[in-house]
Motif scaffolding. Structure first.
Motif, PDB file in Angstrom:
ATOM      1  N   ASN A  11       0.707  -0.972  -0.060  1.00 52.58           N
ATOM      2  CA  ASN A  11       0.011  -0.073   0.162  1.00 52.58           C
ATOM      3  C   ASN A  11       0.871   1.540   0.104  1.00 52.58           C
ATOM      4  O   ASN A  11       0.450   2.251  -0.449  1.00 52.58           O
ATOM      5  CB  ASN A  11      -0.988  -0.159   1.037  1.00 52.58           C
ATOM      6  CG  ASN A  11      -2.071  -1.090   0.920  1.00 52.58           C
ATOM      7  OD1 ASN A  11      -2.293  -1.366  -0.045  1.00 52.58           O
ATOM      8  ND2 ASN A  11      -2.568  -1.531   2.257  1.00 52.58           N
ATOM      9  N   ARG A  12       2.005   1.245   0.375  1.00 54.03           N
ATOM     10  CA  ARG A  12       3.093   2.414   0.370  1.00 54.03           C
ATOM     11  C   ARG A  12       3.533   2.512  -1.044  1.00 54.03           C
ATOM     12  O   ARG A  12       4.218   3.534  -1.110  1.00 54.03           O
ATOM     13  CB  ARG A  12       4.093   2.053   1.526  1.00 54.03           C
ATOM     14  CG  ARG A  12       3.812   2.199   2.684  1.00 54.03           C
ATOM     15  CD  ARG A  12       3.083   3.721   2.999  1.00 54.03           C
ATOM     16  NE  ARG A  12       2.914   3.884   4.420  1.00 54.03           N
ATOM     17  CZ  ARG A  12       3.650   4.156   5.347  1.00 54.03           C
ATOM     18  NH1 ARG A  12       4.745   4.683   5.048  1.00 54.03           N
ATOM     19  NH2 ARG A  12       3.274   4.301   6.506  1.00 54.03           N
ATOM     20  N   SER A  17       7.608   4.508  -6.364  1.00 54.35           N
ATOM     21  CA  SER A  17       8.423   4.900  -5.093  1.00 54.35           C
ATOM     22  C   SER A  17       7.701   4.421  -3.777  1.00 54.35           C
ATOM     23  O   SER A  17       6.486   4.215  -3.903  1.00 54.35           O
ATOM     24  CB  SER A  17       8.715   6.184  -5.100  1.00 54.35           C
ATOM     25  OG  SER A  17       7.315   7.304  -4.973  1.00 54.35           O
ATOM     26  N   LEU A  18       8.533   4.324  -2.952  1.00 58.17           N
ATOM     27  CA  LEU A  18       7.985   3.888  -1.581  1.00 58.17           C
ATOM     28  C   LEU A  18       7.880   5.200  -0.703  1.00 58.17           C
ATOM     29  O   LEU A  18       8.724   5.935  -0.349  1.00 58.17           O
ATOM     30  CB  LEU A  18       9.094   2.990  -0.720  1.00 58.17           C
ATOM     31  CG  LEU A  18       9.002   2.970   0.590  1.00 58.17           C
ATOM     32  CD1 LEU A  18       7.661   2.016   0.792  1.00 58.17           C
ATOM     33  CD2 LEU A  18      10.271   2.002   1.176  1.00 58.17           C
ATOM     34  N   HIS A  19       6.359   5.206  -0.630  1.00 54.44           N
ATOM     35  CA  HIS A  19       6.049   6.415   0.004  1.00 54.44           C
ATOM     36  C   HIS A  19       6.046   6.436   1.760  1.00 54.44           C
ATOM     37  O   HIS A  19       5.473   5.586   2.253  1.00 54.44           O
ATOM     38  CB  HIS A  19       4.638   7.031  -0.361  1.00 54.44           C
ATOM     39  CG  HIS A  19       4.032   8.192  -0.137  1.00 54.44           C
ATOM     40  ND1 HIS A  19       3.313   8.421   1.143  1.00 54.44           N
ATOM     41  CD2 HIS A  19       4.300   9.233  -0.792  1.00 54.44           C
ATOM     42  CE1 HIS A  19       3.163   9.804   1.255  1.00 54.44           C
ATOM     43  NE2 HIS A  19       3.512  10.515   0.210  1.00 54.44           N
ATOM     44  N   PHE A  20       6.587   7.673   2.368  1.00 58.46           N
ATOM     45  CA  PHE A  20       6.489   7.549   3.946  1.00 58.46           C
ATOM     46  C   PHE A  20       5.252   8.286   4.314  1.00 58.46           C
ATOM     47  O   PHE A  20       4.698   8.863   3.667  1.00 58.46           O
ATOM     48  CB  PHE A  20       7.919   8.543   4.381  1.00 58.46           C
ATOM     49  CG  PHE A  20       9.111   7.618   4.428  1.00 58.46           C
ATOM     50  CD1 PHE A  20       9.059   6.732   5.068  1.00 58.46           C
ATOM     51  CD2 PHE A  20      10.222   8.140   3.742  1.00 58.46           C
ATOM     52  CE1 PHE A  20      10.323   5.866   5.047  1.00 58.46           C
ATOM     53  CE2 PHE A  20      11.444   7.559   3.657  1.00 58.46           C
ATOM     54  CZ  PHE A  20      11.581   6.373   4.342  1.00 58.46           C
ATOM     55  N   GLU A 137       6.065  15.543  10.221  1.00 61.37           N
ATOM     56  CA  GLU A 137       5.225  16.370  10.822  1.00 61.37           C
ATOM     57  C   GLU A 137       4.157  16.558   9.949  1.00 61.37           C
ATOM     58  O   GLU A 137       4.045  15.904   8.873  1.00 61.37           O
ATOM     59  CB  GLU A 137       5.937  17.885  10.805  1.00 61.37           C
ATOM     60  CG  GLU A 137       7.211  17.947  11.760  1.00 61.37           C
ATOM     61  CD  GLU A 137       6.685  18.004  13.267  1.00 61.37           C
ATOM     62  OE1 GLU A 137       5.573  18.436  13.478  1.00 61.37           O
ATOM     63  OE2 GLU A 137       7.301  17.587  14.198  1.00 61.37           O
ATOM     64  N   PRO A 138       2.883  17.099  10.301  1.00 61.82           N
ATOM     65  CA  PRO A 138       1.623  17.183   9.410  1.00 61.82           C
ATOM     66  C   PRO A 138       2.005  17.687   8.211  1.00 61.82           C
ATOM     67  O   PRO A 138       2.793  18.550   7.901  1.00 61.82           O
ATOM     68  CB  PRO A 138       0.802  17.867  10.137  1.00 61.82           C
ATOM     69  CG  PRO A 138       1.088  17.838  11.572  1.00 61.82           C
ATOM     70  CD  PRO A 138       2.706  17.461  11.581  1.00 61.82           C
ATOM     71  N   GLY A 139       1.624  17.016   7.014  1.00 65.15           N
ATOM     72  CA  GLY A 139       1.910  17.487   5.710  1.00 65.15           C
ATOM     73  C   GLY A 139       3.190  16.905   4.997  1.00 65.15           C
ATOM     74  O   GLY A 139       3.483  17.184   3.860  1.00 65.15           O
ATOM     75  N   PHE A 140       3.727  15.977   5.726  1.00 63.43           N
ATOM     76  CA  PHE A 140       4.944  15.629   5.187  1.00 63.43           C
ATOM     77  C   PHE A 140       4.865  14.854   4.117  1.00 63.43           C
ATOM     78  O   PHE A 140       3.817  13.904   4.154  1.00 63.43           O
ATOM     79  CB  PHE A 140       5.844  14.666   6.377  1.00 63.43           C
ATOM     80  CG  PHE A 140       6.933  14.094   6.016  1.00 63.43           C
ATOM     81  CD1 PHE A 140       8.144  14.952   5.582  1.00 63.43           C
ATOM     82  CD2 PHE A 140       7.059  12.659   5.721  1.00 63.43           C
ATOM     83  CE1 PHE A 140       9.391  14.317   5.357  1.00 63.43           C
ATOM     84  CE2 PHE A 140       8.338  12.038   5.317  1.00 63.43           C
ATOM     85  CZ  PHE A 140       9.479  13.173   5.190  1.00 63.43           C
ATOM     86  N   ASP A 141       5.435  14.873   2.911  1.00 62.87           N
ATOM     87  CA  ASP A 141       5.314  14.297   1.623  1.00 62.87           C
ATOM     88  C   ASP A 141       6.568  14.057   0.943  1.00 62.87           C
ATOM     89  O   ASP A 141       7.423  14.693   0.557  1.00 62.87           O
ATOM     90  CB  ASP A 141       4.571  15.054   0.794  1.00 62.87           C
ATOM     91  CG  ASP A 141       4.099  14.383  -0.430  1.00 62.87           C
ATOM     92  OD1 ASP A 141       4.541  13.266  -0.794  1.00 62.87           O
ATOM     93  OD2 ASP A 141       3.353  14.861  -1.410  1.00 62.87           O
ATOM     94  N   ALA A 142       7.067  12.634   1.172  1.00 62.35           N
ATOM     95  CA  ALA A 142       8.182  12.122   0.661  1.00 62.35           C
ATOM     96  C   ALA A 142       8.330  10.911   0.500  1.00 62.35           C
ATOM     97  O   ALA A 142       7.460  10.064   0.926  1.00 62.35           O
ATOM     98  CB  ALA A 142       9.423  12.534   1.788  1.00 62.35           C
TER      99      ALA A 142
END
Length: 218
Positions: A11-12, A17-20, A137-142
């Motif tokens: 699911n990631r 890519s591997l989403h955090f 943190e909230p909103g982190f997208d990497a």
């Protein structure tokens, strides 16, 4: 079921890519096939958020509570290298291509083909594990992509020129000793297939075997 954070690994995987996680907290994972004291590790860290507190963490030579550490937050402290106390400012970008070269007591870090850090100071870390982690943190997208790993156990270290003197972490403006260290290693891996690689473009049956959740703080 293999997990990273609270999600299954499958699911990631998003858009190859591997989403955090974008939730508060810390999470990480190890890849069992990434094992070695001396190695080259490459990966792409894809950062889309502008959060100033979130960062990626790579622990290596990991055994129990001892490891060498790399942290990156280009929007705040930049890169903290092997000693975890030496920040280097990194030019903001969206994709950070890492190359981490570790051989005996020396470490070199490239980001986007720029030599960022060179260290020839020994540390207590002597394990073989490697661990990826993030503080979110909230909103982190990497996400992570294009992971490649070469174990240097068969590399002839005698071709690497010894450093002229024992030094502390050297500022980027005085990295004259580094090419004699990293150039033979980069030439070596050009002729070798990685010991492990994954670009997450297709579902890999090994995911369930090589990646495991780590329940620890970073």
């Amino acid at each position: 079921v293999t997990q990273v954070g609270s999600d299954t690994l499958v699911n990631r995987i998003k858009n190859g890519s591997l989403h955090f996680s974008d939730k508060n907290g810390d999470e990480g994972f190890t890849i069992a096939e990434l094992q070695g004291q001396d190695f080259v590790l490459e990966f792409d860290y894809i950062l889309k958020s502008e959060d100033e507190n979130s960062h990626i963490i790579v622990k290596y030579r990991l055994e129990e509570n001892k490891s060498d550490v790399v942290k990156l937050n280009p929007n705040d402290f930049g890169l903290q290298g092997r000693s975890n106390t030496y920040p280097v400012k990194i030019a903001p970008d969206q994709i950070y291509h890492f190359q981490i070269l570790v051989l005996q007591d020396r470490t070199v870090i490239f980001i986007n083909k720029n030599l960022i850090e060179y260290s020839d100071v020994s540390t207590p870390a002597s394990g073989t594990g490697i661990e990826f982690g993030v503080h979110a943190e909230p909103g982190f997208d990497a996400s992570l992509d294009n992971i490649k790993f070469w174990n240097l156990e068969t590399f002839n270290s005698s071709v690497v020129v010894a450093p002229p003197t024992a030094t502390a972490l050297i500022p980027p403006s005085t990295l004259e000793a580094a090419p004699a260290f990293y150039e033979p290693i980069l030439a070596y891996i050009e002729s070798k297939r990685p010991s492990f690689e994954d670009d997450f473009s297709t579902e890999n049956t090994l995911w369930g075997d090589v990646i495991s959740k780590q329940r620890k703080e970073f």
